[in-house]
Scaffold this motif. Sequence first.
Motif, PDB file in Angstrom:
ATOM      1  N   ALA A  21       0.829  -1.209   0.000  1.00 21.12           N
ATOM      2  CA  ALA A  21       0.000   0.000   0.000  1.00 21.12           C
ATOM      3  C   ALA A  21       0.863   1.258   0.000  1.00 21.12           C
ATOM      4  O   ALA A  21       0.541   2.246  -0.675  1.00 21.12           O
ATOM      5  CB  ALA A  21      -0.941  -0.019   1.202  1.00 21.12           C
ATOM      6  N   GLN A  22       1.963   1.223   0.723  1.00 17.78           N
ATOM      7  CA  GLN A  22       2.858   2.374   0.741  1.00 17.78           C
ATOM      8  C   GLN A  22       3.505   2.584  -0.621  1.00 17.78           C
ATOM      9  O   GLN A  22       3.604   3.712  -1.099  1.00 17.78           O
ATOM     10  CB  GLN A  22       3.916   2.193   1.833  1.00 17.78           C
ATOM     11  N   ALA A  23       3.922   1.501  -1.261  1.00 20.57           N
ATOM     12  CA  ALA A  23       4.536   1.608  -2.591  1.00 20.57           C
ATOM     13  C   ALA A  23       3.543   2.172  -3.600  1.00 20.57           C
ATOM     14  O   ALA A  23       3.891   3.015  -4.427  1.00 20.57           O
ATOM     15  CB  ALA A  23       5.042   0.241  -3.050  1.00 20.57           C
ATOM     16  N   CYS A  24       2.299   1.728  -3.520  1.00 19.13           N
ATOM     17  CA  CYS A  24       1.260   2.215  -4.435  1.00 19.13           C
ATOM     18  C   CYS A  24       0.991   3.699  -4.211  1.00 19.13           C
ATOM     19  O   CYS A  24       0.936   4.471  -5.167  1.00 19.13           O
ATOM     20  CB  CYS A  24      -0.021   1.398  -4.245  1.00 19.13           C
ATOM     21  N   SER A  25       0.814   4.101  -2.978  1.00 21.12           N
ATOM     22  CA  SER A  25       0.514   5.514  -2.704  1.00 21.12           C
ATOM     23  C   SER A  25       1.687   6.409  -3.110  1.00 21.12           C
ATOM     24  O   SER A  25       1.487   7.521  -3.588  1.00 21.12           O
ATOM     25  CB  SER A  25       0.146   5.739  -1.239  1.00 21.12           C
ATOM     26  N   ALA A  35      -3.941   4.906   2.906  1.00 18.54           N
ATOM     27  CA  ALA A  35      -5.314   5.309   2.562  1.00 18.54           C
ATOM     28  C   ALA A  35      -5.412   5.771   1.112  1.00 18.54           C
ATOM     29  O   ALA A  35      -6.494   5.777   0.534  1.00 18.54           O
ATOM     30  CB  ALA A  35      -5.789   6.416   3.497  1.00 18.54           C
ATOM     31  N   LYS A  36      -4.276   6.144   0.517  1.00 21.54           N
ATOM     32  CA  LYS A  36      -4.254   6.604  -0.869  1.00 21.54           C
ATOM     33  C   LYS A  36      -3.786   5.502  -1.819  1.00 21.54           C
ATOM     34  O   LYS A  36      -3.399   5.776  -2.946  1.00 21.54           O
ATOM     35  CB  LYS A  36      -3.350   7.832  -1.000  1.00 21.54           C
ATOM     36  N   SER A  37      -3.839   4.271  -1.365  1.00 25.66           N
ATOM     37  CA  SER A  37      -3.378   3.140  -2.157  1.00 25.66           C
ATOM     38  C   SER A  37      -4.529   2.459  -2.895  1.00 25.66           C
ATOM     39  O   SER A  37      -5.647   2.401  -2.394  1.00 25.66           O
ATOM     40  CB  SER A  37      -2.707   2.117  -1.234  1.00 25.66           C
ATOM     41  N   CYS A  38      -4.213   1.918  -4.062  1.00 22.82           N
ATOM     42  CA  CYS A  38      -5.199   1.170  -4.848  1.00 22.82           C
ATOM     43  C   CYS A  38      -5.215  -0.315  -4.467  1.00 22.82           C
ATOM     44  O   CYS A  38      -5.909  -1.103  -5.091  1.00 22.82           O
ATOM     45  CB  CYS A  38      -4.909   1.332  -6.338  1.00 22.82           C
ATOM     46  N   ILE A  39      -4.442  -0.692  -3.470  1.00 27.94           N
ATOM     47  CA  ILE A  39      -4.548  -2.013  -2.840  1.00 27.94           C
ATOM     48  C   ILE A  39      -4.800  -1.720  -1.369  1.00 27.94           C
ATOM     49  O   ILE A  39      -4.165  -0.841  -0.787  1.00 27.94           O
ATOM     50  CB  ILE A  39      -3.287  -2.890  -3.048  1.00 27.94           C
ATOM     51  N   GLN A  40      -5.777  -2.370  -0.812  1.00 28.71           N
ATOM     52  CA  GLN A  40      -6.125  -2.129   0.581  1.00 28.71           C
ATOM     53  C   GLN A  40      -5.986  -3.416   1.385  1.00 28.71           C
ATOM     54  O   GLN A  40      -6.305  -4.505   0.902  1.00 28.71           O
ATOM     55  CB  GLN A  40      -7.568  -1.613   0.696  1.00 28.71           C
ATOM     56  N   ILE A  41      -5.512  -3.280   2.600  1.00 23.94           N
ATOM     57  CA  ILE A  41      -5.432  -4.411   3.516  1.00 23.94           C
ATOM     58  C   ILE A  41      -6.471  -4.135   4.600  1.00 23.94           C
ATOM     59  O   ILE A  41      -6.384  -3.143   5.325  1.00 23.94           O
ATOM     60  CB  ILE A  41      -4.027  -4.542   4.151  1.00 23.94           C
ATOM     61  N   LYS A 101     -10.263   8.283  -4.109  1.00 26.03           N
ATOM     62  CA  LYS A 101     -10.588   9.684  -4.399  1.00 26.03           C
ATOM     63  C   LYS A 101     -10.141  10.491  -3.193  1.00 26.03           C
ATOM     64  O   LYS A 101     -10.642  10.317  -2.098  1.00 26.03           O
ATOM     65  CB  LYS A 101     -12.095   9.853  -4.638  1.00 26.03           C
ATOM     66  N   VAL A 102      -9.139  11.320  -3.411  1.00 31.15           N
ATOM     67  CA  VAL A 102      -8.652  12.171  -2.327  1.00 31.15           C
ATOM     68  C   VAL A 102      -9.116  13.601  -2.570  1.00 31.15           C
ATOM     69  O   VAL A 102      -9.196  14.046  -3.714  1.00 31.15           O
ATOM     70  CB  VAL A 102      -7.109  12.096  -2.190  1.00 31.15           C
ATOM     71  N   PRO A 103      -9.444  14.324  -1.509  1.00 32.51           N
ATOM     72  CA  PRO A 103      -9.997  15.680  -1.647  1.00 32.51           C
ATOM     73  C   PRO A 103      -9.107  16.643  -2.425  1.00 32.51           C
ATOM     74  O   PRO A 103      -9.610  17.508  -3.131  1.00 32.51           O
ATOM     75  CB  PRO A 103     -10.167  16.151  -0.204  1.00 32.51           C
ATOM     76  N   GLU A 104      -7.790  16.478  -2.330  1.00 34.63           N
ATOM     77  CA  GLU A 104      -6.902  17.437  -2.986  1.00 34.63           C
ATOM     78  C   GLU A 104      -6.779  17.251  -4.498  1.00 34.63           C
ATOM     79  O   GLU A 104      -6.165  18.071  -5.174  1.00 34.63           O
ATOM     80  CB  GLU A 104      -5.514  17.438  -2.332  1.00 34.63           C
ATOM     81  N   ASN A 105      -7.372  16.194  -5.048  1.00 34.99           N
ATOM     82  CA  ASN A 105      -7.318  15.966  -6.504  1.00 34.99           C
ATOM     83  C   ASN A 105      -8.715  15.999  -7.112  1.00 34.99           C
ATOM     84  O   ASN A 105      -9.685  15.622  -6.469  1.00 34.99           O
ATOM     85  CB  ASN A 105      -6.679  14.616  -6.822  1.00 34.99           C
ATOM     86  N   ASP A 106      -8.774  16.416  -8.374  1.00 38.01           N
ATOM     87  CA  ASP A 106     -10.053  16.473  -9.089  1.00 38.01           C
ATOM     88  C   ASP A 106     -10.368  15.167  -9.806  1.00 38.01           C
ATOM     89  O   ASP A 106     -11.309  15.120 -10.587  1.00 38.01           O
ATOM     90  CB  ASP A 106     -10.023  17.604 -10.130  1.00 38.01           C
ATOM     91  N   PHE A 107      -9.586  14.123  -9.568  1.00 41.73           N
ATOM     92  CA  PHE A 107      -9.787  12.853 -10.266  1.00 41.73           C
ATOM     93  C   PHE A 107      -9.630  11.681  -9.310  1.00 41.73           C
ATOM     94  O   PHE A 107      -9.084  11.820  -8.220  1.00 41.73           O
ATOM     95  CB  PHE A 107      -8.789  12.727 -11.426  1.00 41.73           C
ATOM     96  N   THR A 108     -10.118  10.556  -9.748  1.00 41.60           N
ATOM     97  CA  THR A 108     -10.039   9.310  -8.987  1.00 41.60           C
ATOM     98  C   THR A 108      -8.878   8.483  -9.537  1.00 41.60           C
ATOM     99  O   THR A 108      -8.514   8.625 -10.700  1.00 41.60           O
ATOM    100  CB  THR A 108     -11.378   8.540  -9.155  1.00 41.60           C
ATOM    101  N   THR A 109      -8.333   7.598  -8.713  1.00 40.84           N
ATOM    102  CA  THR A 109      -7.307   6.671  -9.184  1.00 40.84           C
ATOM    103  C   THR A 109      -7.741   5.248  -8.881  1.00 40.84           C
ATOM    104  O   THR A 109      -8.560   5.002  -7.997  1.00 40.84           O
ATOM    105  CB  THR A 109      -5.933   6.942  -8.527  1.00 40.84           C
ATOM    106  N   LYS A 110      -7.179   4.312  -9.663  1.00 41.63           N
ATOM    107  CA  LYS A 110      -7.450   2.892  -9.457  1.00 41.63           C
ATOM    108  C   LYS A 110      -6.243   2.091  -9.908  1.00 41.63           C
ATOM    109  O   LYS A 110      -5.355   2.616 -10.570  1.00 41.63           O
ATOM    110  CB  LYS A 110      -8.700   2.442 -10.206  1.00 41.63           C
ATOM    111  N   CYS A 111      -6.241   0.831  -9.567  1.00 44.15           N
ATOM    112  CA  CYS A 111      -5.137  -0.054  -9.939  1.00 44.15           C
ATOM    113  C   CYS A 111      -5.037  -0.175 -11.463  1.00 44.15           C
ATOM    114  O   CYS A 111      -6.030  -0.416 -12.147  1.00 44.15           O
ATOM    115  CB  CYS A 111      -5.360  -1.438  -9.328  1.00 44.15           C
TER     116      CYS A 111
END
Length: 132
Positions: A21-25, A35-41, A101-111
């Motif tokens: 998750a840290q590597a992804c974020s 919390a900003k990762s596209c893989i969640q544990i 989806k994080v508040p500071e960005n206008d877009f969503t991310t995914k894996c």
Amino acid sequence: MAKKKLVVTDKTACMACLACAQACSEAFYKVSDPAKSCIQIVVGKDGEPVPKTCIQCGKCARTCKQGAISQNAKGVFIIDKKLCNGCGECVAVCPMQVMVKVPENDFTTKCIACGICTKACPMGILEIQTKE
């Protein structure tokens, strides 16, 4: 069409170290924030860690009214940041709850099945698989 996706080869071996998750974020957001990762544990019913990954089902793409999510030649659903308005509807319908989806960005991310998390996992239980 080939179907490329991130898979967990042994869910029972996850130590919830969050290295994946840290590597992804860090790759997506340049910060170490699971919390900003596209893989969640998450914690399973038995109290054990459960890695959740994008299954490339396409539910997000079918929900997106902006047409910002499309499937590439490798079967991976990707988000066009220029078309995404950050409404979060795709996040709400994701069955695996791994769209970000994080508040500071206008877009969503995914894996996008990039494999960064697979290299970070000390247990070696993540891999990118391609099926024809």
